[in-house]
Design an enzyme around this catalytic site. Structure first.
Site, PDB file in Angstrom:
ATOM      1  N   TYR A   1       0.826  -1.216   0.000  1.00  0.00           N
ATOM      2  CA  TYR A   1       0.000   0.000   0.000  1.00  0.00           C
ATOM      3  C   TYR A   1       0.860   1.267   0.000  1.00  0.00           C
ATOM      4  CZ  TYR A   1      -3.718  -3.271   1.506  1.00  0.00           C
ATOM      5  OH  TYR A   1      -4.605  -4.316   1.606  1.00  0.00           O
TER       6      TYR A   1
ATOM      7  N   LYS B   1       5.166 -14.383   2.068  1.00  0.00           N
ATOM      8  CA  LYS B   1       4.850 -15.243   0.917  1.00  0.00           C
ATOM      9  C   LYS B   1       6.148 -15.383   0.132  1.00  0.00           C
ATOM     10  CE  LYS B   1       2.111 -17.538  -1.808  1.00  0.00           C
ATOM     11  NZ  LYS B   1       1.790 -18.937  -1.471  1.00  0.00           N
TER      12      LYS B   1
ATOM     13  N   ASP C   1      -0.859 -18.160   2.925  1.00  0.00           N
ATOM     14  CA  ASP C   1      -1.959 -19.074   2.593  1.00  0.00           C
ATOM     15  C   ASP C   1      -2.105 -20.155   3.666  1.00  0.00           C
ATOM     16  OD1 ASP C   1       0.563 -19.725   1.684  1.00  0.00           O
ATOM     17  OD2 ASP C   1      -0.092 -20.778  -0.109  1.00  0.00           O
TER      18      ASP C   1
ATOM     19  N   ASP D   1      -3.747  -7.094   6.605  1.00  0.00           N
ATOM     20  CA  ASP D   1      -5.085  -6.525   6.370  1.00  0.00           C
ATOM     21  C   ASP D   1      -6.090  -7.664   6.184  1.00  0.00           C
ATOM     22  OD1 ASP D   1      -7.152  -4.821   5.743  1.00  0.00           O
ATOM     23  OD2 ASP D   1      -6.376  -4.222   3.781  1.00  0.00           O
TER      24      ASP D   1
ATOM     25  N   ASP E   1      -9.068  -9.287   9.060  1.00  0.00           N
ATOM     26  CA  ASP E   1     -10.512  -9.406   8.837  1.00  0.00           C
ATOM     27  C   ASP E   1     -10.973 -10.830   9.149  1.00  0.00           C
ATOM     28  OD1 ASP E   1     -10.806  -6.779   8.013  1.00  0.00           O
ATOM     29  OD2 ASP E   1     -12.073  -7.304   6.304  1.00  0.00           O
TER      30      ASP E   1
END
Ligand code: ATP
Length: 358
Positions: free
Chosen positions: A138, A189, A222, A246, A250
């Protein structure tokens, strides 16, 4: 008497309703404590402001916010304006210049709340996700060329700096040190993204040596989603990039019962700039204006704000009142399966703080 200056930025949608509730509760907890006073100024910035002025907040907004001890934020987002405009024009426009690089997101299954995971009760899910909050995916680096043509190209470039990676990892390691489990999971990742993500792994192998009492492990993002669902007891503190954390937070909010409960703190740990506290949820336009938003995410955020400004006993009293509410059989808000309004939840929690609910 101690005095703290709070800038309230309710923003859009239910942000306005839950910040109003939060300010009432903060007032009550300050009165209960008796040792400090909050001087609150409210700034009406957000999408309505944008539609009138062409910007989400005024040009001098940061200069006006800078003297405050903390910012109490609601939400940015409204269907009348594209999401990237509202997000970049308000929330990110505060987080990035104020170097609020540590986004701290606790998730806990509170007593009385039934989460979606079978056989997982209070005590089994108690996590803190630490999100890098100023760079990474971001960072805003990228662009679009040949706009509207078939050969159009859109680029979003992740920017990871060694200094940025090191400081967020050190923050997470130090946070893990303060918790009973003293465990930190690094999420990346680095199998598929072999530059910035491998740098995250390399930096971690060095900085973690300075925190020998913290047990660490590493996971790919993942695999982490699976672990959160299948083995929640094995997780304590998690550190990850802006995008990965992020998404994971959630999921964490949903696994701990509802998006309406989870809080977040955007911290500038060096305190050069004010830090910002907000519920994790967004504007929730589907329920806006109906007075039924769950205020607990905003109240838990207010508790984190009280800790940050140096009022630990008021913070503890507020959290105890929130947990007394979730544990009791009082009517709950809609997202928790009941019909209680925002005002009713707020009033019950204020009643507990004031000792009226014994
Ligand atoms: P944004 O785009 O600003 O993130 P959104 O509406 O897409 O907003 P959220 O606001 O995070 O996403 O909410 C997702 C859904 O969860 C909402 O539609 C709403 O029904 C529910 N929800 C979120 N927060 C609350 C809350 N505090 N109380 C009750 N329901 C909530």
């Amino acid at each position: 008497m101690r005095e703290h200056r709070i800038a309230a930025v309710p923003g859009d949608g239910i942000g306005q309703e839950v910040v109003r509730a939060g300010l009432e509760v903060l007032e009550a907890v300050a009165a209960w404590d008796g040792g400090f006073r909050l001087r609150v100024e409210t700034f009406p910035w957000g999408t309505d402001y944008y539609l009138d002025h062409g910007r989400m907040m005024p040009v001098d907004a940061l200069a006006r916010l800078k003297p405050f001890d903390a910012i109490y934020f609601g939400s940015a987002g409204d269907p009348r304006v594209a999401d990237h405009i509202s997000l970049w024009g308000l929330r990110l426009a505060i987080c990035q210049p104020f170097d609020q690089y540590a986004n701290v997101r606790p998730s806990r299954l509170l007593t009385g709340i039934v989460g979606p995971l079978r056989d997982v009760g209070p005590g089994d899910l108690d996590w803190v996700i630490v999100r890098e909050n100023t760079e990474g995916e971001y960072a805003g680096a990228g662009g679009r060329v040949h706009r509207g043509h078939p050969e159009e190209v859109g680029l979003d470039v992740s920017v990871f700096t060694r200094a940025g990676v090191e400081r967020i990892q050190r923050f997470a390691l130090a946070l893990a040190q303060t918790r009973p489990a003293k465990h930190l999971t690094l999420v990346t990742k680095s199998n598929a993204q072999r530059h910035g993500m491998v740098m995250w792994d390399d930096v971690f192998e060095i900085v973690r040596l300075d925190y020998p009492d913290v047990e660490t492990d590493r996971m790919l993002v993942d695999a982490m989603t699976t672990r959160m669902v299948l083995d929640p007891r094995s997780i304590d503190v998690v550190v990850a990039t802006n995008l990965h954390a992020d998404v994971l937070s959630d999921l964490a909010a949903a696994l701990s019962g509802s998006m309406g409960i989870a809080p977040t703190a955007n911290l500038n740990p060096e305190r050069k700039y004010p830090s910002m506290f907000e519920p994790i949820h967004g504007s929730a336009f589907d329920i806006m204006g109906q007075g039924i938003a769950n205020p607990i995410g905003a109240l838990w955020s207010a508790k984190m704000m009280l800790e940050h400004i140096g009022e630990p006993s008021a913070a503890a009293a507020l959290m105890a009142a929130i947990e007394a509410y979730t544990a009791c059989d009082a009517n709950k808000p809609r997202d928790l399966g009941g019909t209680a309004t925002t005002a009713e939840v707020t009033e019950t929690i204020i009643g507990t703080i004031e000792g009226r609910n014994v």
